[in-house]
Design a protein around this motif. Structure first.
Motif, PDB file in Angstrom:
ATOM      1  N   TYR A 154     112.585 -37.892  19.489  1.00 59.99           N
ATOM      2  CA  TYR A 154     111.567 -38.411  19.568  1.00 59.99           C
ATOM      3  C   TYR A 154     111.461 -39.960  19.763  1.00 59.99           C
ATOM      4  N   PRO A 155     111.122 -40.179  21.101  1.00 63.05           N
ATOM      5  CA  PRO A 155     110.849 -40.904  21.715  1.00 63.05           C
ATOM      6  C   PRO A 155     109.699 -41.973  21.175  1.00 63.05           C
ATOM      7  N   ARG A 156     109.464 -42.239  20.621  1.00 64.62           N
ATOM      8  CA  ARG A 156     107.570 -42.709  20.676  1.00 64.62           C
ATOM      9  C   ARG A 156     108.063 -43.179  19.073  1.00 64.62           C
ATOM     10  N   LEU A 157     109.179 -42.568  17.981  1.00 68.10           N
ATOM     11  CA  LEU A 157     109.616 -42.676  16.914  1.00 68.10           C
ATOM     12  C   LEU A 157     111.158 -43.465  16.979  1.00 68.10           C
ATOM     13  N   TYR A 158     110.606 -43.965  15.808  1.00 65.76           N
ATOM     14  CA  TYR A 158     112.276 -44.532  15.128  1.00 65.76           C
ATOM     15  C   TYR A 158     112.943 -44.008  13.769  1.00 65.76           C
ATOM     16  N   MET A 159     113.475 -43.477  13.709  1.00 69.48           N
ATOM     17  CA  MET A 159     114.185 -43.396  11.910  1.00 69.48           C
ATOM     18  C   MET A 159     115.275 -44.485  12.039  1.00 69.48           C
ATOM     19  N   ARG A 160     115.425 -45.178  10.752  1.00 68.73           N
ATOM     20  CA  ARG A 160     116.154 -45.918  10.323  1.00 68.73           C
ATOM     21  C   ARG A 160     116.609 -46.232   9.058  1.00 68.73           C
TER      22      ARG A 160
END
Length: 148
Positions: free
Chosen positions: A120-126
């Motif tokens: 998911y290039p537009r999202l970021y999981m952290r």
């Protein structure tokens, strides 16, 4: 802390294996549709338009499958249950396995997070640890999905 709750998806956790492990929660349509703006627990379950319910559930199921090899087995539970009777004999191997499985779980989770961020290039999981914000207790960390 408020900013994290309003603009990110906080992935909920639930205990499994008698509280020794955790799983990430998948949500049904009812949970998402009935979330109100006045309820803090429901605010955490909202998807905020960042991804569809099906995408979210698929991502969470992949996370759960990724960390499954690091969950405690029946052998670990038996070692812990026998500890009052054979203290050092059972607690020492249990402690060694606990440390090993914790490191393995962290490594597998980081790998799954990296896979999500690639998919998911537009999202970021952290992953936020309890020291990073006020939303987690001392023994847990919080996974958050947001826009890049």
């Amino acid at each position: 802390t408020t900013e994290i709750r309003e603009h990110h998806i906080v992935i909920g956790q639930k205990a499994c294996n008698g509280g020794l492990d955790f799983k990430f929660q998948v949500y049904s349509d009812d949970v998402i549709n009935n979330a109100t703006t006045t309820s803090t627990s429901n605010n955490n379950s909202r998807l905020h338009g960042l991804m569809s319910l099906q995408e979210y559930n698929a991502a969470v199921q992949r996370l759960n499958e990724a960390i499954k090899p690091a969950r405690f087995k029946g052998f670990d539970t038996a070692l812990l249950a026998a500890s009052p009777f054979l203290t050092v004999v059972t607690l020492l191997p249990w402690g060694i396995r606990y440390a090993y499985l914790s490191k393995k779980r962290k490594r597998l989770l980081n790998s799954a997070i990296e896979e999500f961020n690639t998919a998911y290039p537009r999202l970021y999981m952290r992953q936020y640890n309890s020291s990073a914000n006020g939303t987690a207790t001392a023994t847990e960390s919080v996974l958050i999905i947001g826009l890049r």
